[in-house]
Design a protein around this motif. Structure first.
Motif, PDB file in Angstrom:
ATOM      1  N   LYS A 263       0.877  -1.170   0.000  1.00  0.00           N
ATOM      2  CA  LYS A 263       0.000   0.000   0.000  1.00  0.00           C
ATOM      3  C   LYS A 263       0.917   1.225   0.000  1.00  0.00           C
ATOM      4  O   LYS A 263       1.778   1.373   0.867  1.00  0.00           O
ATOM      5  N   VAL A 264       0.747   2.082  -0.983  1.00  0.00           N
ATOM      6  CA  VAL A 264       1.616   3.248  -1.143  1.00  0.00           C
ATOM      7  C   VAL A 264       0.785   4.506  -0.935  1.00  0.00           C
ATOM      8  O   VAL A 264      -0.231   4.713  -1.598  1.00  0.00           O
ATOM      9  N   LEU A 265       1.209   5.336   0.015  1.00  0.00           N
ATOM     10  CA  LEU A 265       0.499   6.566   0.328  1.00  0.00           C
ATOM     11  C   LEU A 265       1.365   7.764  -0.030  1.00  0.00           C
ATOM     12  O   LEU A 265       2.537   7.826   0.323  1.00  0.00           O
ATOM     13  N   PHE A 266       0.775   8.703  -0.771  1.00  0.00           N
ATOM     14  CA  PHE A 266       1.464   9.936  -1.155  1.00  0.00           C
ATOM     15  C   PHE A 266       0.739  11.114  -0.542  1.00  0.00           C
ATOM     16  O   PHE A 266      -0.475  11.260  -0.708  1.00  0.00           O
ATOM     17  N   LYS A 267       1.485  11.979   0.142  1.00  0.00           N
ATOM     18  CA  LYS A 267       0.897  13.148   0.777  1.00  0.00           C
ATOM     19  C   LYS A 267       1.318  14.415   0.051  1.00  0.00           C
ATOM     20  O   LYS A 267       2.413  14.497  -0.494  1.00  0.00           O
ATOM     21  N   GLY A 268       0.408  15.402   0.073  1.00  0.00           N
ATOM     22  CA  GLY A 268       0.732  16.712  -0.487  1.00  0.00           C
ATOM     23  C   GLY A 268       1.010  16.671  -1.965  1.00  0.00           C
ATOM     24  O   GLY A 268       0.439  15.877  -2.725  1.00  0.00           O
ATOM     25  N   GLY A 269       1.947  17.521  -2.404  1.00  0.00           N
ATOM     26  CA  GLY A 269       2.263  17.640  -3.820  1.00  0.00           C
ATOM     27  C   GLY A 269       2.810  16.374  -4.428  1.00  0.00           C
ATOM     28  O   GLY A 269       2.714  16.153  -5.640  1.00  0.00           O
ATOM     29  N   VAL A 270       3.385  15.497  -3.606  1.00  0.00           N
ATOM     30  CA  VAL A 270       3.944  14.247  -4.116  1.00  0.00           C
ATOM     31  C   VAL A 270       2.868  13.380  -4.748  1.00  0.00           C
ATOM     32  O   VAL A 270       3.133  12.596  -5.657  1.00  0.00           O
ATOM     33  N   ALA A 271       1.615  13.529  -4.280  1.00  0.00           N
ATOM     34  CA  ALA A 271       0.524  12.703  -4.809  1.00  0.00           C
ATOM     35  C   ALA A 271       0.311  12.932  -6.295  1.00  0.00           C
ATOM     36  O   ALA A 271      -0.207  12.071  -7.008  1.00  0.00           O
ATOM     37  N   GLY A 272       0.695  14.096  -6.784  1.00  0.00           N
ATOM     38  CA  GLY A 272       0.499  14.394  -8.194  1.00  0.00           C
ATOM     39  C   GLY A 272       1.696  14.055  -9.065  1.00  0.00           C
ATOM     40  O   GLY A 272       1.665  14.240 -10.275  1.00  0.00           O
ATOM     41  N   GLU A 273       2.769  13.546  -8.454  1.00  0.00           N
ATOM     42  CA  GLU A 273       3.968  13.222  -9.220  1.00  0.00           C
ATOM     43  C   GLU A 273       3.923  11.782  -9.730  1.00  0.00           C
ATOM     44  O   GLU A 273       3.203  10.942  -9.212  1.00  0.00           O
ATOM     45  N   GLY A 274       4.751  11.492 -10.720  1.00  0.00           N
ATOM     46  CA  GLY A 274       4.772  10.150 -11.316  1.00  0.00           C
ATOM     47  C   GLY A 274       5.737   9.222 -10.616  1.00  0.00           C
ATOM     48  O   GLY A 274       6.590   8.584 -11.274  1.00  0.00           O
ATOM     49  N   VAL A 275       5.626   9.113  -9.284  1.00  0.00           N
ATOM     50  CA  VAL A 275       6.580   8.310  -8.515  1.00  0.00           C
ATOM     51  C   VAL A 275       6.508   6.837  -8.914  1.00  0.00           C
ATOM     52  O   VAL A 275       7.537   6.183  -9.113  1.00  0.00           O
ATOM     53  N   PRO A 301      -3.796  17.109  -2.169  1.00  0.00           N
ATOM     54  CA  PRO A 301      -4.045  15.742  -2.622  1.00  0.00           C
ATOM     55  C   PRO A 301      -3.510  14.704  -1.653  1.00  0.00           C
ATOM     56  O   PRO A 301      -2.448  14.874  -1.047  1.00  0.00           O
ATOM     57  N   LEU A 302      -4.264  13.628  -1.514  1.00  0.00           N
ATOM     58  CA  LEU A 302      -3.854  12.465  -0.727  1.00  0.00           C
ATOM     59  C   LEU A 302      -4.091  11.243  -1.607  1.00  0.00           C
ATOM     60  O   LEU A 302      -5.223  10.923  -1.955  1.00  0.00           O
ATOM     61  N   GLY A 303      -3.005  10.612  -2.012  1.00  0.00           N
ATOM     62  CA  GLY A 303      -3.114   9.484  -2.950  1.00  0.00           C
ATOM     63  C   GLY A 303      -2.764   8.172  -2.288  1.00  0.00           C
ATOM     64  O   GLY A 303      -1.787   8.075  -1.541  1.00  0.00           O
ATOM     65  N   ILE A 304      -3.560   7.139  -2.549  1.00  0.00           N
ATOM     66  CA  ILE A 304      -3.264   5.804  -2.039  1.00  0.00           C
ATOM     67  C   ILE A 304      -3.414   4.795  -3.173  1.00  0.00           C
ATOM     68  O   ILE A 304      -4.417   4.804  -3.908  1.00  0.00           O
ATOM     69  N   TYR A 322      13.097   3.295  -3.086  1.00  0.00           N
ATOM     70  CA  TYR A 322      13.043   4.440  -3.997  1.00  0.00           C
ATOM     71  C   TYR A 322      11.768   5.245  -3.766  1.00  0.00           C
ATOM     72  O   TYR A 322      11.808   6.476  -3.687  1.00  0.00           O
ATOM     73  N   MET A 323      10.627   4.555  -3.654  1.00  0.00           N
ATOM     74  CA  MET A 323       9.374   5.267  -3.435  1.00  0.00           C
ATOM     75  C   MET A 323       9.405   6.018  -2.106  1.00  0.00           C
ATOM     76  O   MET A 323       8.929   7.153  -2.006  1.00  0.00           O
TER      77      MET A 323
END
Length: 337
Positions: A263-275, A301-304, A322-323
């Motif tokens: 499960k990968v969680l991205f907070k803030g501006g990172v959620a919109g990046e192509g990680v 943004p909050l991406g999961i 890396y992530m």
């Protein structure tokens, strides 16, 4: 703006003593929109009624703008309450009075002159979008319009604090949204502190800066709304959040995979990046997406994403590292068979 220190409220019933609010301490800043969430019986309404001393606490203190209300009584308390507006779930309008007179009632009670009443009521009608309803009676208004009158009346004496006790619970979703946007606009215009009691997590998600979760008279979790949505700690908090945002995948979907489930969680501006796409290009792993969503909390943004990673053990470890280096939070759910 509001400091609540070790506040307790008990009630005596025929079955014994019941604790409604249990030793709660909260600090709510000036201009903040603070949500208090809990199911019926959690103690949130008792807490909000203690803030303006509609109910006197059994122990502890409530300071509003530096004044300890628990040490005031009579005329002192009446004057202090003028700076604390309150709106309710069921509006509490006077059915025999027009919209204008319902708002003017609060001003007359405070001893405002007729000239100043007229000016202030007209300002408030414009603010809440009811200038064309000034001579209408409550029975002729929709639920949302009634609540707008309630808001205008609560703001009549220029309070520093606005208490909202389940203010949108009697409204349909679209009307709820319009009332929440009005409250947010008022907060921005007046820098007024808003304390919002609710059992609806979407209300908190829409406008609150910080929040507290109540259960059995206790605050069990407190913090910024974004952080709580991103990483809820308590079971009840997770339950509330899942009613609004579902990041979970049914158990049957997660069975039968041989790779590493993460499960990968991205907070803030990172959620919109192509990680994730960058990770798949840079490491010898294959990704199988099972679930993904991006929510916006407080316009951030909050991406999961839940995915299966396939590759040798070291490559999967490198991909996860890396992530995480790109500010993702990665939870390994299963290492496969």
């Amino acid at each position: 703006m509001i400091q609540i220190e070790k506040l307790t409220k008990t009630y005596t019933t025929k079955h014994g003593t019941v604790t409604g609010v249990d030793n709660i301490s909260l600090d709510i800043g000036k201009g903040e929109i603070f949500g208090i969430v809990g199911y019926s019986g959690a103690g949130k309404s008792s807490l909000i009624r203690c803030i303006n001393l509609l109910e006197r606490p059994s122990s502890g203190s409530v300071k509003v703008d530096g004044k300890d209300l628990t040490k005031l009584n009579g005329e002192q308390l009446r004057k202090a309450r003028l700076k604390i507006g309150m709106i309710f779930q069921h509006f509490h309008l006077i059915s025999q009075k027009t919209v204008y007179d319902n708002i003017a009632f609060a001003l007359r009670a405070a001893g405002t002159s007729n000239k100043d009443i007229k000016t202030r009521v007209e300002e408030l009608l414009e603010m809440v979008g009811l200038a064309d309803k000034r001579n209408v009676y409550p029975a002729q208004l929709s639920g949302g319009q009634k609540q707008r009158v309630g808001i205008a009346r609560a703001l009549a004496n220029n309070p520093a604090v606005l208490l909202c006790d389940e203010a949108t619970s009697a409204l349909d979703p679209n009307t709820t949204l319009s009332i929440l946007r009005l409250l947010k606009d008022i907060n921005h215009q007046l820098n007024i502190t808003i304390v919002l009691i609710t059992h609806e997590m979407n209300v908190v998600k829409e406008i609150c800066d910080r929040m507290a979760i109540m259960q059995s008279g206790l605050v069990i979790e407190e913090g910024y709304v974004y952080n709580i949505f991103a990483a809820p700690q308590k079971k009840l908090t997770k339950e509330f959040i899942s009613s609004v945002v579902s990041f979970n995948v049914p158990t049957q979907i997660l069975s039968g995979f041989t790779g590493t489930l993460v499960k990968v969680l991205f907070k803030g501006g990172v959620a919109g990046e192509g990680v994730i796409s960058d990770m798949l290009q840079n490491f010898e792993v294959k990704g199988n997406f099972l679930h993904g969503a991006i929510e916006y909390i407080q316009e951030q943004p909050l991406g999961i994403f839940i995915m299966e990673l396939k590759g040798n053990k070291s490559a999967v470890t490198d991909a996860i590292n890396y992530m995480e280096s790109r500010l993702a939070i990665v939870e390994v759910m299963s290492n496969g068979n």
